[in-house]
Enzyme design. Structure first.
Site, short mmCIF file in Angstrom:
data_model
loop_
_atom_site.label_atom_id
_atom_site.label_comp_id
_atom_site.label_asym_id
_atom_site.label_seq_id
_atom_site.Cartn_x
_atom_site.Cartn_y
_atom_site.Cartn_z
N CYS A 21 0.88 -1.17 0.00
CA CYS A 21 0.00 0.00 0.00
C CYS A 21 0.92 1.22 0.00
O CYS A 21 1.15 1.84 1.02
CB CYS A 21 -0.87 -0.01 1.25
SG CYS A 21 -2.07 -1.33 1.26
N GLY A 73 4.14 7.24 -1.21
CA GLY A 73 5.46 6.77 -1.60
C GLY A 73 6.61 7.07 -0.65
O GLY A 73 7.76 6.78 -0.97
N GLY A 74 6.31 7.61 0.53
CA GLY A 74 7.38 7.93 1.47
C GLY A 74 8.19 6.69 1.85
O GLY A 74 9.42 6.67 1.71
N LYS A 75 7.50 5.66 2.29
CA LYS A 75 8.24 4.45 2.71
C LYS A 75 8.83 3.74 1.51
O LYS A 75 9.92 3.17 1.58
CB LYS A 75 7.33 3.53 3.52
CG LYS A 75 7.01 4.12 4.88
CD LYS A 75 6.15 3.24 5.73
CE LYS A 75 5.54 4.07 6.83
NZ LYS A 75 4.50 5.03 6.36
N ASP A 81 -5.27 -3.71 -6.57
CA ASP A 81 -5.81 -3.99 -5.24
C ASP A 81 -4.94 -5.03 -4.57
O ASP A 81 -4.79 -6.14 -5.08
CB ASP A 81 -7.25 -4.50 -5.42
CG ASP A 81 -7.95 -4.75 -4.09
OD1 ASP A 81 -7.26 -4.72 -3.04
OD2 ASP A 81 -9.16 -4.97 -4.10
N ASP A 84 1.71 -1.09 4.90
CA ASP A 84 1.43 0.15 5.64
C ASP A 84 -0.06 0.42 5.38
O ASP A 84 -0.43 1.04 4.39
CB ASP A 84 2.31 1.27 5.07
CG ASP A 84 2.20 2.56 5.85
OD1 ASP A 84 1.67 2.53 6.98
OD2 ASP A 84 2.65 3.61 5.34
N CYS A 126 -0.31 4.18 10.97
CA CYS A 126 0.00 5.43 11.67
C CYS A 126 -1.16 5.70 12.63
O CYS A 126 -1.75 6.76 12.65
CB CYS A 126 0.26 6.60 10.71
SG CYS A 126 -1.12 7.02 9.67
C1 LIG Z 1 -1.20 4.66 5.06
S1 LIG Z 1 -1.26 4.90 3.34
C2 LIG Z 1 0.33 4.37 2.83
C3 LIG Z 1 1.40 5.40 3.03
C4 LIG Z 1 2.67 5.05 2.31
N1 LIG Z 1 3.16 3.74 2.68
C5 LIG Z 1 3.77 6.08 2.51
O1 LIG Z 1 4.64 5.86 3.37
O2 LIG Z 1 3.79 7.08 1.82
C6 LIG Z 1 -2.29 3.59 2.80
C7 LIG Z 1 -2.44 3.49 1.28
O3 LIG Z 1 -3.13 2.28 1.00
C8 LIG Z 1 -3.90 2.49 -0.16
N2 LIG Z 1 -4.88 1.38 -0.21
C9 LIG Z 1 -6.08 1.31 0.40
N3 LIG Z 1 -6.66 0.13 0.13
C10 LIG Z 1 -5.79 -0.57 -0.67
C11 LIG Z 1 -5.82 -1.85 -1.29
N4 LIG Z 1 -6.86 -2.65 -1.14
N5 LIG Z 1 -4.75 -2.22 -2.03
C12 LIG Z 1 -3.68 -1.40 -2.17
N6 LIG Z 1 -3.61 -0.18 -1.63
C13 LIG Z 1 -4.65 0.23 -0.88
C14 LIG Z 1 -4.47 3.86 0.03
O4 LIG Z 1 -4.91 4.42 -1.19
C15 LIG Z 1 -3.27 4.60 0.64
O5 LIG Z 1 -2.52 5.23 -0.35
#
Ligand SMILES: C[S@@+](CC[C@H](N)C(=O)[O-])C[C@H]1O[C@@H](n2cnc3c(N)ncnc32)[C@H](O)[C@@H]1O
Length: 508
Positions: free
Chosen positions: A278, A282-284, A376, A393, A446
């Site tokens: 997820c 893109g930070g991580k 997904d 994440d 988070c």
């Molecule tokens: C907490 S954020 C991730 C932050 C990211 N890891 C960073 O450090 O920048 C969660 C992300 O999961 C995505 N997301 C939600 N449901 C998802 C799914 N079923 N499959 C993939 N990504 C999903 C959201 O759109 C969101 O961008």
């Protein structure tokens, strides 16, 4: 009702703050995305911009307390007050009770502001209410209106620390589970205060592209815990060359620590292909990418929302031709529009099986390559057991990053949890299916809420026979106060980071 733009008689900084508050209330705007545009449109910079920023963020954070005080000063329900007038009163209360603005200036400028968006009657009303608000300072008001802390400690914190009651309760429960009842009782006020303080800007260097020394030479201070972190005392991070060139970025130190923990956890056997499941924005992924490339491994960064996957691509741009594929590979069913947030760690709207992985082509990893796809994570387009390390994440309530998003505490409700935890469990099961036997999964949020951290992990682990817990604490060397393990919960008041949660799982 259409937003009412203050006329030019109102001073520009306060008018800008009112515009932001109104957009947050009526259009679900995010203050940290909207404010820079409003400042630019109104030509506010330097001290004026800083003043406006404090008016917006401070008012939004303190809203619960200010509303309770204003309610004690008006002779009707707050619902019956014209919402834009109420926004202006909140801005006035923040100046009177928490800023260094002379009281007469706080009152008269707010009254002018109300006149500019409403009428003479409303400005007289605002004048009367703000004079009453100004009759006490903040501690005196809290003494007067908050419940007695002995009889109702959560109620007292709700009013005095401006958090919804359900959040006070959830944070307290989590502190208690991680640190014991006595420490939780002692710490809860400090934790809520940390949510109300403006966070500093933390930078991250991308491994292999920049070093912390480069940032310290530009005036930043080396981070306390993460070897990639530096703190910026002030100014625009985008003005620094390493940030502009994509060799460094802005990222909370807690996010850096959990990503580094996954990358450095001991692993037997192959260590060639990593997944960030997820990844948006893109930070991580950017930090993991550098760490993977350093050892010749490849990273697949997946994100369900295509526009957020595009942000991941941008975050990885510093790695140049290591990034394969000219565009984000998008599957037929991945047209999900998740909420856009530009700061790392922001969580998006939930998407629960609405997307799919159909049509996304996952390239064979090769050596030291990075690929971004939009699919997904629950219906993954990759083969089960493909990866050696997986970062999940997960989308969450974001209760661990309230200090960064001043309005978010008023938006979420406990009713969000059921939907979120369902998706979190499905994503975690998918992450465990995606990793090879012996490989590692980091489950990260988070948020410290127990239902979306400890409980999700317990439920998923209990339902399988192929998962063992790994003590994550030794993977954050030098970080104090990590509790009883095996999971790690960071805290703003103890670590100066967002309240990131990390559970590390090994597939057997
Ligand atoms: C907490 S954020 C991730 C932050 C990211 N890891 C960073 O450090 O920048 C969660 C992300 O999961 C995505 N997301 C939600 N449901 C998802 C799914 N079923 N499959 C993939 N990504 C999903 C959201 O759109 C969101 O961008």
């Amino acid at each position: 009702m259409a937003p009412r733009t203050p006329t030019s008689t109102a001073d520009s900084a306060r008018a800008a703050a009112l515009e932001v508050l109104e957009a947050v209330r009526t259009r679900d705007a995010s203050a940290n995305l909207l404010l820079p545009r409003v400042l630019r449109d109104r030509g506010l910079s330097g001290r004026d911009a800083a003043f406006t920023t404090e008016l917006c963020y401070g008012t939004l954070r303190g809203l619960g307390t200010y509303d309770a005080i204003i309610a004690a000063c008006v002779d009707r329900e707050l619902d019956a007050v014209d919402p834009v007038v109420l926004d202006a009163l909140r801005i006035g209360a923040h100046q009177l009770l928490a800023m260094d603005v002379p009281p007469h200036a706080a009152v008269s400028t707010t009254v002018d502001l109300v006149r500019s968006v409403s009428n003479e009657g409303a400005s007289r009303f605002a004048n009367a209410i703000l004079r009453r608000v100004g009759q006490g300072d903040l501690p005196a008001w809290i003494d007067r209106i908050a419940p007695n802390p002995q009889d109702d400690p959560e109620g007292f914190l709700t009013v005095s620390r401006s958090h919804p009651r359900w959040i006070v309760s959830a944070l307290w429960d989590s502190l208690q589970a991680h640190r014991g009842a006595e420490r939780a009782h002692k710490d809860i006020g400090d934790l809520l205060d940390a949510d109300n303080a403006r966070p500093g800007v933390t930078l991250v260097t991308r491994p292999g592209l920049a070093q912390v020394g480069e940032l310290t030479e530009l005036g930043a201070l080396a981070g306390r815990y993460s070897p990639y972190a530096a703190y910026l005392a002030g100014g625009d991070p985008g003005a620094l060359a390493p940030v502009r060139e994509g060799r460094a970025g802005v990222q909370d130190e807690g996010s850096q620590l959990v990503a580094t923990a996954l990358a450095t956890a001991p692993l037997e056997g192959r260590d060639e292909w990593w997944l960030d499941m997820c990844a948006g924005p893109g930070g991580k992924a950017a930090l993991l990418a550098g760490l993977a490339l350093e050892r010749g491994a490849s990273l697949l960064a997946n994100e369900i929302a295509p526009h957020r996957a595009e942000l991941v691509r941008r975050a990885l741009r510093g790695y140049g031709d290591r990034l394969v594929g000219a565009e984000v590979a998008t599957g037929a069913g991945a047209g999900i529009d998740a909420e856009l947030g530009l700061d790392a760690g922001i969580e998006a709207e939930l998407v629960d099986g609405e997307g799919d992985g159909g049509g996304v082509e996952v390239m064979s990893p090769g050596t030291g390559t990075l690929q971004v796809i939009a699919a997904d994570g629950i219906r993954a387009p990759w083969q089960p057991g493909s990866f050696d390390r997986v970062m999940l994440d997960a989308p969450c309530t974001g209760l661990g990053a309230l200090r960064r998003r001043p309005e978010s505490r008023w938006r979420r409700g406990p009713e969000d949890l059921e939907r979120l935890t369902r998706v979190q469990r499905r994503l975690l099961s998918s992450a465990l299916d995606s990793v090879r036997p012996g490989g590692l999964v980091a489950y990260v949020t988070c948020s410290p809420h127990l239902e979306e951290t400890r409980d999700v992990v317990r439920q998923v682990v209990k339902a399988r026979r192929d998962v063992e817990r790994v003590d994550a604490r030794p993977l954050l060397p030098g970080v104090p106060d990590l509790g009883g393990g095996p999971d790690v919960q960071l805290w703003p008041h103890l670590h100066g980071t967002d309240a990131m949660y990390l559970a590390l799982l090994r597939r057997s």
